[in-house]
Design a protein around this motif. Structure first.
Motif, mmCIF file in Angstrom:
data_model
loop_
_atom_site.group_PDB
_atom_site.id
_atom_site.type_symbol
_atom_site.label_atom_id
_atom_site.label_comp_id
_atom_site.label_asym_id
_atom_site.label_seq_id
_atom_site.Cartn_x
_atom_site.Cartn_y
_atom_site.Cartn_z
ATOM 1 N N MET A 1 34.814 7.999 -1.629
ATOM 2 C CA MET A 1 35.035 6.557 -1.973
ATOM 3 C C MET A 1 35.500 6.724 -3.509
ATOM 4 S SD MET A 1 35.406 3.466 -0.617
ATOM 5 C CE MET A 1 35.942 2.527 -2.284
ATOM 6 N N ASP A 2 34.513 7.671 -4.364
ATOM 7 C CA ASP A 2 34.568 7.930 -5.731
ATOM 8 C C ASP A 2 36.106 7.846 -6.361
ATOM 9 O OD1 ASP A 2 31.722 7.238 -6.507
ATOM 10 O OD2 ASP A 2 31.334 8.946 -6.354
ATOM 11 N N TYR A 3 36.716 8.676 -4.914
ATOM 12 C CA TYR A 3 37.711 9.098 -5.477
ATOM 13 C C TYR A 3 38.751 7.762 -5.650
ATOM 14 C CZ TYR A 3 42.722 10.953 -4.590
ATOM 15 O OH TYR A 3 44.040 11.628 -5.098
ATOM 16 N N LEU A 4 38.710 6.909 -4.730
ATOM 17 C CA LEU A 4 39.744 5.666 -4.635
ATOM 18 C C LEU A 4 39.507 5.554 -5.517
ATOM 19 C CD1 LEU A 4 41.481 4.058 -3.032
ATOM 20 C CD2 LEU A 4 39.664 3.396 -1.892
ATOM 21 N N MET A 5 38.515 4.600 -5.976
ATOM 22 C CA MET A 5 37.892 3.817 -6.775
ATOM 23 C C MET A 5 38.442 4.919 -8.272
ATOM 24 S SD MET A 5 36.179 2.105 -6.950
ATOM 25 C CE MET A 5 35.383 1.133 -8.076
ATOM 26 N N GLN A 6 38.416 6.217 -8.760
ATOM 27 C CA GLN A 6 38.605 6.972 -9.445
ATOM 28 C C GLN A 6 40.415 6.784 -10.084
ATOM 29 O OE1 GLN A 6 38.019 10.588 -9.019
ATOM 30 N NE2 GLN A 6 35.711 10.726 -10.045
ATOM 31 N N LYS A 7 40.893 6.567 -8.985
ATOM 32 C CA LYS A 7 42.961 6.101 -7.900
ATOM 33 C C LYS A 7 42.779 4.693 -9.118
ATOM 34 C CE LYS A 7 45.082 8.133 -6.694
ATOM 35 N NZ LYS A 7 46.137 9.300 -6.977
ATOM 36 N N LEU B 1 45.002 3.677 -12.468
ATOM 37 C CA LEU B 1 46.204 2.675 -12.085
ATOM 38 C C LEU B 1 45.803 1.077 -13.925
ATOM 39 C CD1 LEU B 1 46.786 1.939 -8.466
ATOM 40 C CD2 LEU B 1 48.106 3.714 -10.245
ATOM 41 N N LYS B 2 44.492 1.631 -13.504
ATOM 42 C CA LYS B 2 44.339 0.183 -14.769
ATOM 43 C C LYS B 2 45.087 0.694 -16.407
ATOM 44 C CE LYS B 2 41.302 -3.168 -13.965
ATOM 45 N NZ LYS B 2 39.846 -4.003 -13.699
ATOM 46 N N GLY B 3 44.211 1.682 -16.545
ATOM 47 C CA GLY B 3 44.509 2.728 -17.427
ATOM 48 C C GLY B 3 46.295 2.515 -18.133
ATOM 49 N N LEU B 4 46.483 3.467 -17.384
ATOM 50 C CA LEU B 4 48.001 3.501 -17.053
ATOM 51 C C LEU B 4 48.428 1.929 -17.307
ATOM 52 C CD1 LEU B 4 50.464 5.318 -17.184
ATOM 53 C CD2 LEU B 4 49.978 4.729 -14.545
ATOM 54 N N ALA B 5 48.059 0.576 -16.457
ATOM 55 C CA ALA B 5 48.362 -0.632 -16.961
ATOM 56 C C ALA B 5 47.966 -1.180 -18.242
ATOM 57 C CB ALA B 5 48.426 -1.449 -15.899
ATOM 58 N N ILE C 1 48.462 -6.769 -8.863
ATOM 59 C CA ILE C 1 48.080 -5.422 -7.607
ATOM 60 C C ILE C 1 46.763 -5.059 -8.255
ATOM 61 C CG2 ILE C 1 49.691 -3.581 -7.080
ATOM 62 C CD1 ILE C 1 51.309 -5.426 -6.551
ATOM 63 N N VAL C 2 47.315 -4.303 -8.556
ATOM 64 C CA VAL C 2 46.232 -3.176 -9.619
ATOM 65 C C VAL C 2 44.430 -3.742 -9.433
ATOM 66 C CG1 VAL C 2 45.149 -2.497 -11.945
ATOM 67 C CG2 VAL C 2 46.970 -2.078 -11.248
ATOM 68 N N ASP C 3 43.975 -5.120 -9.334
ATOM 69 C CA ASP C 3 42.920 -6.446 -9.265
ATOM 70 C C ASP C 3 42.570 -6.064 -8.227
ATOM 71 O OD1 ASP C 3 42.545 -6.271 -12.144
ATOM 72 O OD2 ASP C 3 43.786 -7.994 -12.039
ATOM 73 N N THR C 4 43.631 -6.079 -7.272
ATOM 74 C CA THR C 4 43.600 -6.357 -5.519
ATOM 75 C C THR C 4 42.779 -5.330 -5.227
ATOM 76 O OG1 THR C 4 45.449 -8.759 -5.623
ATOM 77 C CG2 THR C 4 44.750 -7.194 -3.315
ATOM 78 N N LEU C 5 43.863 -3.927 -5.898
ATOM 79 C CA LEU C 5 43.190 -2.706 -5.046
ATOM 80 C C LEU C 5 42.172 -2.556 -5.935
ATOM 81 C CD1 LEU C 5 46.212 -0.891 -6.465
ATOM 82 C CD2 LEU C 5 45.548 -1.382 -3.517
ATOM 83 N N GLU C 6 41.588 -3.184 -6.734
ATOM 84 C CA GLU C 6 40.016 -2.816 -7.608
ATOM 85 C C GLU C 6 39.252 -3.713 -6.486
ATOM 86 O OE1 GLU C 6 37.763 -2.906 -11.287
ATOM 87 O OE2 GLU C 6 39.294 -4.226 -11.253
ATOM 88 N N GLU C 7 39.434 -4.790 -5.863
ATOM 89 C CA GLU C 7 38.644 -5.382 -5.530
ATOM 90 C C GLU C 7 38.961 -4.731 -3.525
ATOM 91 O OE1 GLU C 7 39.920 -9.578 -5.442
ATOM 92 O OE2 GLU C 7 39.926 -9.755 -7.225
ATOM 93 N N PHE C 8 39.360 -4.327 -2.861
ATOM 94 C CA PHE C 8 39.937 -3.803 -1.819
ATOM 95 C C PHE C 8 38.842 -2.451 -1.733
ATOM 96 C CE2 PHE C 8 43.620 -5.807 -0.780
ATOM 97 C CZ PHE C 8 43.549 -5.783 0.585
#
Length: 106
Positions: free
Chosen positions: A1-7, A11-15, A33-40
């Protein structure tokens, strides 16, 4: 699960590194979209934690139920068959042909 949080963090850092701002329509969309991915990712992490807790709880219930069954019904040693103690059934080469009752063929 940590891998998903890292991704998602990547993306947040890239943005942020690309200087994407909410001023443009595309920037607003990408940031949401990035915020929604973080919530997911957060919700999925919580679901996984709950699943692990549930598995442990079911294991405890199963163990408790086995204890209750032993108390109520007892364990009968005669119910546990150990076929190694009996004759070897492979010694029986004789077969019985019952034939077909529908067409009376053997």
């Amino acid at each position: 699960m940590d891998y998903l949080m890292q991704k998602v963090s990547y993306l947040k850092g890239l943005a942020e590194g690309l200087g994407i701002e909410e001023d443009s329509k595309e920037g607003k969309l990408l940031l949401h979209i990035v915020d929604t991915l973080e919530e997911f990712a957060d919700v999925l992490d919580e679901v996984i934690d709950n699943q692990v807790d549930l598995e442990e709880y079911v294991t405890f219930i199963d163990e408790d139920l086995a204890d209750v069954e032993d108390e109520l019904y007892g364990t009968d040693e005669d119910d546990d068959y150990d076929f190694d103690d009996y004759e070897d059934y492979d010694d029986y080469d004789e077969c019985v042909d019952l034939g077909c009752s529908c067409c009376e063929e053997e």
